[in-house]
Every structure is written in C-alpha cells, then in structure tokens.
Write a protein that holds these residues in place. Structure first.
Motif, short mmCIF file in Angstrom:
data_model
loop_
_atom_site.label_atom_id
_atom_site.label_comp_id
_atom_site.label_asym_id
_atom_site.label_seq_id
_atom_site.Cartn_x
_atom_site.Cartn_y
_atom_site.Cartn_z
N UNK A 218 0.84 -1.20 0.00
CA UNK A 218 0.00 0.00 0.00
C UNK A 218 0.87 1.23 0.00
N UNK A 219 0.22 2.38 -0.06
CA UNK A 219 0.93 3.67 -0.01
C UNK A 219 1.87 3.69 1.19
N UNK A 220 3.11 4.07 0.95
CA UNK A 220 4.09 4.16 2.03
C UNK A 220 4.97 2.93 2.18
N UNK A 221 4.53 1.79 1.65
CA UNK A 221 5.40 0.61 1.63
C UNK A 221 6.50 0.84 0.59
N UNK A 222 7.59 0.08 0.75
CA UNK A 222 8.75 0.32 -0.10
C UNK A 222 9.20 -0.96 -0.78
N UNK A 223 9.47 -0.85 -2.09
CA UNK A 223 10.09 -1.94 -2.84
C UNK A 223 11.56 -1.58 -3.00
N UNK A 224 12.45 -2.47 -2.57
CA UNK A 224 13.87 -2.17 -2.74
C UNK A 224 14.48 -3.10 -3.79
N UNK A 311 19.60 15.31 -11.98
CA UNK A 311 20.41 16.47 -11.62
C UNK A 311 20.95 16.27 -10.21
N UNK A 312 21.99 17.02 -9.89
CA UNK A 312 22.55 16.99 -8.54
C UNK A 312 21.47 17.29 -7.50
N UNK A 313 20.66 18.32 -7.78
CA UNK A 313 19.62 18.70 -6.81
C UNK A 313 18.60 17.58 -6.62
N UNK A 314 18.29 16.88 -7.70
CA UNK A 314 17.33 15.76 -7.58
C UNK A 314 17.88 14.65 -6.70
N UNK A 315 19.15 14.29 -6.88
CA UNK A 315 19.67 13.18 -6.07
C UNK A 315 19.85 13.61 -4.61
N UNK A 316 20.14 14.89 -4.40
CA UNK A 316 20.22 15.37 -3.01
C UNK A 316 18.83 15.33 -2.37
N UNK A 317 17.82 15.68 -3.15
CA UNK A 317 16.45 15.60 -2.63
C UNK A 317 16.11 14.15 -2.24
N UNK A 318 16.51 13.19 -3.10
CA UNK A 318 16.24 11.77 -2.79
C UNK A 318 16.91 11.36 -1.48
N UNK A 319 18.15 11.83 -1.29
CA UNK A 319 18.94 11.37 -0.13
C UNK A 319 18.69 12.20 1.13
N UNK A 320 17.82 13.21 1.02
CA UNK A 320 17.53 14.03 2.22
C UNK A 320 16.04 13.97 2.53
N UNK A 321 15.26 14.90 2.01
CA UNK A 321 13.87 14.99 2.46
C UNK A 321 13.04 13.79 1.99
N UNK A 322 13.30 13.30 0.75
CA UNK A 322 12.50 12.15 0.29
C UNK A 322 12.80 10.91 1.14
N UNK A 323 14.09 10.73 1.46
CA UNK A 323 14.46 9.60 2.32
C UNK A 323 13.83 9.75 3.70
N UNK A 324 13.84 10.96 4.22
CA UNK A 324 13.25 11.21 5.55
C UNK A 324 11.76 10.87 5.54
N UNK A 325 11.08 11.25 4.47
CA UNK A 325 9.64 10.96 4.40
C UNK A 325 9.39 9.48 4.22
N UNK A 326 10.23 8.83 3.42
CA UNK A 326 10.12 7.38 3.25
C UNK A 326 10.23 6.66 4.61
N UNK A 327 11.05 7.22 5.49
CA UNK A 327 11.24 6.62 6.82
C UNK A 327 10.19 7.09 7.82
N UNK A 328 9.29 7.96 7.39
CA UNK A 328 8.30 8.52 8.31
C UNK A 328 8.93 9.51 9.28
N UNK A 329 10.08 10.10 8.89
CA UNK A 329 10.81 11.02 9.77
C UNK A 329 10.92 12.41 9.13
N UNK A 330 9.97 12.74 8.28
CA UNK A 330 10.03 14.02 7.56
C UNK A 330 9.99 15.25 8.46
N UNK A 331 9.48 15.08 9.68
CA UNK A 331 9.42 16.22 10.60
C UNK A 331 10.78 16.53 11.21
N UNK A 332 11.59 15.51 11.44
CA UNK A 332 12.85 15.71 12.18
C UNK A 332 14.10 15.63 11.32
N UNK A 333 14.04 14.95 10.17
CA UNK A 333 15.24 14.75 9.35
C UNK A 333 15.02 15.29 7.94
#
Ligand SMILES: [Zn+2]
Length: 390
Positions: A218-224, A311-333
């Motif tokens: 479902x929404x929020x689950x992750x396929x690696x 782009x550099x900005x896109x991969x930084x977004x993946x490794x920062x805020x997108x990753x934080x949201x994927x972990x359910x930690x978008x508020x703190x990280x």
C-alpha cells in the motif's frame, strides 16, 4: 580528527536543501550542537570557522538500506563506515535483526554508533542470522507476530518498518502467505513494509512475480532493488514495466534503489527510468562485501544516478527529504532547520570523467563525482574514512 566544537561556522558553501527551497551560498552557524543561523556572511562572533567554499552543503544525508550488524555473518558492517565515515548522518539497517536480536542490535549497534542508526525489523525470527540464501520464511513458526509487536513497541524510536524477503528462496513452500501476514502486521503496528525483490541469492526456486508481491503493498510501503536484473524484477521479458508496477507507484508504493552487490544494473535502470518510474530513495544496500566496490558509499551511488540523467539537486532531494519521508521522519530529518540539532553533510563535487560500474560490471561514463568530506552531528565534525572510489 573529528573535532568537537561548541561553536563553529561552515563558511561560504553552496547550501542545497531541496525541502527548504534553498540553493545558494550561505554560512551555517552551529552552537552547542544546534543550528543557530543560516545566512549570507554571518558575523564570526568568535566561532571556529570551517571554510567550505567550493563545497556542497546539504541536510544530513540518509542511506535507507544497509546491513549494519557488525560480526553477523559475512555482511555486517560497522555503521560508521557507510555513515559519518562516508559523509552520511543517518543509516538504516534492513532486516539484520528479527525480534530476538532487536535488543542486541539496539545495545551494540545503535547505541554505540556515531551515526544515527534506524532499523527495519525482519519479519523472520532468523533475520540475517543464516545469510540471505536460506528459506527464512518457509516455516510458519518463523514468523511470531506477538513477539515482533513486543520488540517494536519497546523500540519505536528506532524502528521504521518491517523487512520482508519476497523471493522464492526465502518464502519456500509458504508461497505468498508470509506477505499476507506481513500486511496484517504492518497495518496493526502502523509500520510500512520494506520488500526485497529479485532472486539475487537463490537460483533453484521459481521466482516470485513482482505483480503478486505488489498486491500486498500500500501507499508508504517500499520496494527495494528497483533496478535488479534478476528474475522477479520490475520489467517483463520485453523490458516493459509490468502494469502492476505502474499501478502500485500510482497508489503511493515507494521505490528504493538498493544498489548492493547484485541489484544495480544500468541497462535495467535506463529502461525503468525511460518509462518514467523514478526512485523515491537512494540507498547503497551497503555491507562488508561491497564497500570496496562496486558500491563504495552513498555519495558514489548518488553520482551514478547523476550519470543516469538526474540532476545533482534531484539526487540530493532523494537522499535528504525524500528519504526522511520514506522513513516517516520528515518532521525531524532531511532539511536544515534553525533551532534543530545539527545534522549536515559536506560534499565535494568534482567535474571529471570517471567510469561508473554496476553490479554486473556494466559501465557508464560519468562526468561528475560526488566525494564526501564531512558529516556534522551536533558538536562533532566527522572526517571521512578513505575509500578506494573510482
Ligand atoms: Zn539488503
């Protein structure tokens, strides 16, 4: 080496913080481990000045899939090697520990690391004890929902989800039943599922079709391992995305890179990306066996995505805020906030030709290398551990 500084300024770096919409030359003042100010030409006020001119400064990078139980089998690696030693402030273990090992993980891994270490608890009691080639879900007694729940409730601060090996090898005669049980457990515990796809370890069993796996997500689950070339991946025999993959993505299922020793294939990546499916998280799947290549570290994995067209900005977004949201930690990280604990990465972008190598030794010409320089956590500025990067 790793100086502890009660008051310092990261001076004149290019700060890229996609969540804050920031990309420009700024100073960052850190006092008593907290970000006190972000601005242009901040007054020194007696701070120790770290000149980061010509460097990229980002929110602390997050690597969402690694194997961090040092000493466990062939894979466990010290979290600070792929963590602060690689310019990364948060690392996440993907299923080394089942419920019986979770306290051991907490006491010996999370609590001893300089990097923030989070955890996906393994659905199987065996976790990573046997190594990945075994049928760790093939006996129904190897899933104990009540015990998993107890372990999760005692460790909510570090648990971000439940790890499942969705391979024919791991599931064995149980077929899809463990996925059904995982779905129920995830709903009860309000935790996302992190699902490994691709028969990278066991070749003698029928692969599980990704479409069958996705029925349980479902929404929020992750396929690696979204770029795996092994059976059970996202592409059909003609190199097209299975329709179920598009439907899952549209419904909010997230996709993670999970590079690893086996699962980053540039040809697959190009086909997946050309069909519009982009990663939500970028991760190394780092372990003891791939630090010396082909993985090296998260910044190198990010640079491979740049070579694939992001782009550099896109991969930084993946490794920062997108990753934080994927972990359910978008508020703190995932973003730099004045008043928040300092979690900052400093990188060097090098414009030079180099050859990116995937898990099957496929190559891709690359023009930009991303080299980690520092990871800041609180009052400590960690220097990186040398790695034999390309
Ligand atoms: Zn893994």
């Amino acid at each position: 080496m790793n100086p502890q500084l009660s008051h310092f300024v990261l001076k004149a770096g290019r700060v890229i913080d996609p969540a804050a919409g920031r990309d420009g030359m700024f100073d960052i003042r850190v006092r008593s481990g907290t970000i006190e100010a972000i601005g242009v030409d901040l007054a020194p006020e007696g701070a120790f000045v770290i000149d980061v001119k010509d460097h990229i400064v980002t929110p602390g990078l997050i690597d969402v899939h690694l194997h961090l139980m040092k000493g466990l089998g062939a894979f466990g690696v010290d979290p600070d090697i792929f963590g602060v030693g690689s310019g990364v402030t948060t690392v996440v273990d993907a299923g080394s520990a089942g419920h019986t090992l979770l306290n051991v993980f907490r006491n010996y891994v999370t609590d001893n690391a300089r990097t923030r270490v989070l955890n996906y608890i393994n659905l199987s009691t065996l976790g990573g004890v046997t190594g990945p080639g075994y049928s760790i879900l093939a006996d129904p007694r190897l899933i104990d929902e009540a015990k998993i729940e107890q372990a999760v409730e005692a460790n909510r601060d570090i648990i971000v989800g439940i790890k499942i090996m969705a391979t024919g090898g791991a599931l064995g005669a149980q077929g899809l039943k463990p996925l059904e049980r995982a779905r129920k457990l995830g709903d009860e515990l309000k935790l996302p599922l992190l699902v490994h796809i691709g028969e990278s370890w066991t070749k003698d069993t029928a692969p599980v079709h990704v479409g069958d796996v996705l029925k349980y997500l479902r929404a929020g689950d992750i396929v690696t391992h979204m770029f795996t070339v092994h059976p059970g991946g996202l592409l059909d025999g003609n190199g097209r995305l299975w329709p179920q993959v598009r439907d899952a993505k549209a419904s909010g299922v997230l996709m993670d890179v999970g590079h690893g020793l086996h699962n980053m294939n540039f040809d697959v990546a190009r086909k997946v990306l050309d069909q519009g499916l982009h990663p939500d998280g970028v991760s190394t799947d780092g372990h003891r066996g791939n630090r010396a290549g082909p993985v090296y570290d998260l910044p190198t994995t990010m640079a491979k995505l740049v070579a694939l067209g992001f782009s550099l900005n896109q991969v930084i977004e993946m490794a920062t805020i997108n990753a934080a949201m994927l972990l359910g930690r978008g508020e703190e990280l995932g973003t730099l906030k004045v008043g928040a604990p300092a979690e900052i990465s400093v990188l060097k972008l090098e414009d030079r030709e180099w050859k990116a190598v995937d898990s099957q030794k496929g190559t891709l010409p690359a023009r930009q290398a991303i080299i980690p320089v520092y990871a800041v956590r609180g009052e400590t500025v960690y220097e990186t551990i040398p790695a034999d990067r390309p």
